[in-house]
Design a protein around this motif. Sequence first.
Motif, PDB file in Angstrom:
ATOM      1  N   MET A  16       0.826  -1.209   0.000  1.00  0.00           N
ATOM      2  CA  MET A  16       0.000   0.000   0.000  1.00  0.00           C
ATOM      3  C   MET A  16       0.858   1.255   0.000  1.00  0.00           C
ATOM      4  O   MET A  16       0.579   2.220  -0.733  1.00  0.00           O
ATOM      5  N   SER A  17       1.946   1.259   0.795  1.00  0.00           N
ATOM      6  CA  SER A  17       2.805   2.448   0.854  1.00  0.00           C
ATOM      7  C   SER A  17       3.625   2.628  -0.424  1.00  0.00           C
ATOM      8  O   SER A  17       3.976   3.754  -0.795  1.00  0.00           O
ATOM      9  N   ASP A  18       3.893   1.518  -1.113  1.00  0.00           N
ATOM     10  CA  ASP A  18       4.653   1.591  -2.366  1.00  0.00           C
ATOM     11  C   ASP A  18       3.774   1.928  -3.571  1.00  0.00           C
ATOM     12  O   ASP A  18       4.289   2.232  -4.655  1.00  0.00           O
ATOM     13  N   LEU A  19       2.462   1.865  -3.381  1.00  0.00           N
ATOM     14  CA  LEU A  19       1.544   2.088  -4.505  1.00  0.00           C
ATOM     15  C   LEU A  19       1.647   3.518  -5.044  1.00  0.00           C
ATOM     16  O   LEU A  19       1.711   4.481  -4.273  1.00  0.00           O
ATOM     17  N   ASP A  20       1.649   3.642  -6.355  1.00  0.00           N
ATOM     18  CA  ASP A  20       1.560   4.941  -7.030  1.00  0.00           C
ATOM     19  C   ASP A  20       0.075   5.335  -7.016  1.00  0.00           C
ATOM     20  O   ASP A  20      -0.697   4.872  -7.858  1.00  0.00           O
ATOM     21  N   TRP A  21      -0.318   6.151  -6.053  1.00  0.00           N
ATOM     22  CA  TRP A  21      -1.745   6.463  -5.880  1.00  0.00           C
ATOM     23  C   TRP A  21      -2.335   7.230  -7.068  1.00  0.00           C
ATOM     24  O   TRP A  21      -3.421   6.878  -7.539  1.00  0.00           O
ATOM     25  N   PRO A  22      -1.666   8.249  -7.607  1.00  0.00           N
ATOM     26  CA  PRO A  22      -2.205   8.886  -8.817  1.00  0.00           C
ATOM     27  C   PRO A  22      -2.334   7.880  -9.966  1.00  0.00           C
ATOM     28  O   PRO A  22      -3.296   7.924 -10.743  1.00  0.00           O
ATOM     29  N   GLY A  23      -1.367   6.957 -10.061  1.00  0.00           N
ATOM     30  CA  GLY A  23      -1.444   5.908 -11.080  1.00  0.00           C
ATOM     31  C   GLY A  23      -2.626   4.989 -10.850  1.00  0.00           C
ATOM     32  O   GLY A  23      -3.282   4.544 -11.804  1.00  0.00           O
ATOM     33  N   ALA A  24      -2.917   4.703  -9.579  1.00  0.00           N
ATOM     34  CA  ALA A  24      -4.065   3.854  -9.257  1.00  0.00           C
ATOM     35  C   ALA A  24      -5.379   4.537  -9.659  1.00  0.00           C
ATOM     36  O   ALA A  24      -6.314   3.880 -10.139  1.00  0.00           O
ATOM     37  N   VAL A  25      -5.449   5.854  -9.477  1.00  0.00           N
ATOM     38  CA  VAL A  25      -6.641   6.595  -9.925  1.00  0.00           C
ATOM     39  C   VAL A  25      -6.767   6.507 -11.445  1.00  0.00           C
ATOM     40  O   VAL A  25      -7.872   6.374 -11.987  1.00  0.00           O
ATOM     41  N   GLN A  26      -5.629   6.540 -12.143  1.00  0.00           N
ATOM     42  CA  GLN A  26      -5.658   6.359 -13.607  1.00  0.00           C
ATOM     43  C   GLN A  26      -6.161   4.957 -13.980  1.00  0.00           C
ATOM     44  O   GLN A  26      -6.865   4.795 -14.979  1.00  0.00           O
ATOM     45  N   ASP A  27      -5.808   3.956 -13.161  1.00  0.00           N
ATOM     46  CA  ASP A  27      -6.327   2.605 -13.397  1.00  0.00           C
ATOM     47  C   ASP A  27      -7.841   2.574 -13.230  1.00  0.00           C
ATOM     48  O   ASP A  27      -8.549   1.913 -14.000  1.00  0.00           O
ATOM     49  N   ILE A  28      -8.343   3.276 -12.223  1.00  0.00           N
ATOM     50  CA  ILE A  28      -9.797   3.336 -12.002  1.00  0.00           C
ATOM     51  C   ILE A  28     -10.471   4.022 -13.188  1.00  0.00           C
ATOM     52  O   ILE A  28     -11.524   3.582 -13.668  1.00  0.00           O
ATOM     53  N   ALA A  29      -9.853   5.088 -13.692  1.00  0.00           N
ATOM     54  CA  ALA A  29     -10.393   5.774 -14.883  1.00  0.00           C
ATOM     55  C   ALA A  29     -10.409   4.822 -16.075  1.00  0.00           C
ATOM     56  O   ALA A  29     -11.387   4.773 -16.833  1.00  0.00           O
ATOM     57  N   GLY A  30      -9.326   4.055 -16.238  1.00  0.00           N
ATOM     58  CA  GLY A  30      -9.268   3.088 -17.338  1.00  0.00           C
ATOM     59  C   GLY A  30     -10.337   2.016 -17.208  1.00  0.00           C
ATOM     60  O   GLY A  30     -10.943   1.600 -18.206  1.00  0.00           O
ATOM     61  N   ALA A  31     -10.588   1.574 -15.967  1.00  0.00           N
ATOM     62  CA  ALA A  31     -11.626   0.571 -15.721  1.00  0.00           C
ATOM     63  C   ALA A  31     -13.002   1.122 -16.082  1.00  0.00           C
ATOM     64  O   ALA A  31     -13.827   0.430 -16.694  1.00  0.00           O
ATOM     65  N   ALA A  32     -13.253   2.382 -15.706  1.00  0.00           N
ATOM     66  CA  ALA A  32     -14.542   3.006 -16.025  1.00  0.00           C
ATOM     67  C   ALA A  32     -14.735   3.137 -17.540  1.00  0.00           C
ATOM     68  O   ALA A  32     -15.810   2.848 -18.077  1.00  0.00           O
ATOM     69  N   LYS A  33     -13.677   3.564 -18.229  1.00  0.00           N
ATOM     70  CA  LYS A  33     -13.754   3.682 -19.692  1.00  0.00           C
ATOM     71  C   LYS A  33     -14.023   2.320 -20.336  1.00  0.00           C
ATOM     72  O   LYS A  33     -14.809   2.211 -21.291  1.00  0.00           O
ATOM     73  N   PHE A  34     -13.368   1.284 -19.811  1.00  0.00           N
ATOM     74  CA  PHE A  34     -13.558  -0.075 -20.326  1.00  0.00           C
ATOM     75  C   PHE A  34     -15.020  -0.500 -20.180  1.00  0.00           C
ATOM     76  O   PHE A  34     -15.613  -1.054 -21.119  1.00  0.00           O
ATOM     77  N   LEU A  35     -15.601  -0.235 -19.023  1.00  0.00           N
ATOM     78  CA  LEU A  35     -17.004  -0.602 -18.795  1.00  0.00           C
ATOM     79  C   LEU A  35     -17.929   0.152 -19.748  1.00  0.00           C
ATOM     80  O   LEU A  35     -18.900  -0.410 -20.270  1.00  0.00           O
ATOM     81  N   LYS A  36     -17.631   1.420 -19.998  1.00  0.00           N
ATOM     82  CA  LYS A  36     -18.453   2.204 -20.926  1.00  0.00           C
ATOM     83  C   LYS A  36     -18.334   1.664 -22.350  1.00  0.00           C
ATOM     84  O   LYS A  36     -19.330   1.581 -23.077  1.00  0.00           O
TER      85      LYS A  36
END
Length: 229
Positions: free
Chosen positions: A82-102
């Motif tokens: 969790m501490s090593d996670l790139d949090w802005p990158g993780a938000v980009q992953d969530i955006a990518g997931a949303a786009k995929f669903l659309k």
Amino acid sequence: MSIKEKICFPSENKQGACPGVLTGDVSKSTMGLVVVQEWWGMNDIIIDEAADISGRGNLVTLVPDLYRGKVATDHETAGHYMSDLDWPGAVQDIAGAAKFLKEKGCKKVGVTGFCMGGALSLAAAALIPEEIAAAAPFYGIPSAKLCDLGTIKIPLQAHFGSKDNLEGFSSPKDVKALTEKLDAGGVKYELHMYDTGHAFTNPTNPNYTKEICDLALGRMIDFMKKHLA
């Protein structure tokens, strides 16, 4: 029983495409929901929980694998991940997931998540409202360095435990600071507090009870069906 499908979708995260697990059928529902993992990673618990939510709410769910294959089984390793996670990158992953669903046919997409995933759901609500139509975080609050939660414009429903002792992340004291921030920004939100501790929807956690879990997930599903229809 919903069929869980392993997929991979494009992401602007510097790590590139993100794996995930998709559950549900867009021919039967056009409501999408990104379900974000706890600090453990994309383990069977979060995959099964997303499938359960899909089945209960007739939602198409997608769990993005933010750790890209890594799964922790002890607190020390999970803390490192969790501490090593790139949090802005993780938000980009969530955006990518949303786009995929659309692209799959979902008209609107919401986000929910638990623990670390709850914090990321709040961050997504603030940072990517063009992709996310509603957010329902569970027991997690992101750092003020990541985003300004007072700027959230999309519907928000938050779930926390009144006996949560994770100071600085999800304790009642932190929830109070969160609501003050939301109120100051004029954010419209629902807040639900439960008489339990952290991680109360995780069946392997001592704070889990079926009654509270069912109540909280039921509220989240009703909220999503209202805003994603």
